[in-house]
Design an enzyme around this catalytic site. Sequence first.
Site: not given
Ligand code: FPP
Length: 237
Positions: A16, A64
């Site tokens: 996250d 998501n």
């Molecule tokens: C949460 O951060 C992260 C995600 C929803 C996506 C996670 C994906 C990756 C780390 C890339 C993985 C790649 C592959 C190929 C599997 P957020 O967007 O919720 O962050 P925020 O809470 O700060 O907005």
Amino acid sequence: MDRHNVIPQHIAIIMDGNGRWAKQRGKDRSEGHFAGMMALKQTVMAAAQKGVKWLTVYAFSTENWGRPQAEVDALMELVCKGVEMNTPDLAAQGVRVQVIGDRSRFSDIVNASLNRIESQTAMGEIMTLVLALNYSSRSELTMAVQQIARRVAAGELQADAISEQTISQSLYTAAMPDPDLIIRTSGEYRLSNFLMWQASYAEFYFTDTLWPDFGEEELGKAIEAYNTRDRRYGLVK
Ligand code: FPP
């Protein structure tokens, strides 16, 4: 405090903070996800090197899909790019990749990428990387209940014979051990519909570090904290 020196067999991570990482740098959220993928690569290699056998990461939840379309598209593209960029290295390091979640909503292109990374890494024996994609615990459990109900309706299973094992074996994670340690980054303290059944006896580790800044050092700290925990499984020592 009881201290040991054990490497958890199965670590699960709620990655996250990609969005906040990008915002802090005046970048687009998709750049945060790309940095998150680089952090994932580092973490996978570090975990394999430390002797972790299973690493499960929450890469895309069923919730998501509700993000802006451009961000969903960027994440789908990142899955394909991630497969292309990382499959050879993962295969060379003996990391087997498996996917859990409902794949029916992914495009043919994304599904082809997922099939490719699974088949091209299938021989890996060092560690299994489990990508949770379009995954949520509630939908996994709902699917399991439907599957079990069908078996009961067909007369293959008596309702009274349904055990915890019947349920475990009806989940995506049927062939995997339960997680020993669950890590969540970015200062959030929630499970967010991740591995709810499987987390029954997991230890939790929370860090303020945003996911793109996570890596070998942070993984080491999480394992160190895990080693200070006293796992009793409801028993008396
Ligand atoms: C949460 O951060 C992260 C995600 C929803 C996506 C996670 C994906 C990756 C780390 C890339 C993985 C790649 C592959 C190929 C599997 P957020 O967007 O919720 O962050 P925020 O809470 O700060 O907005």
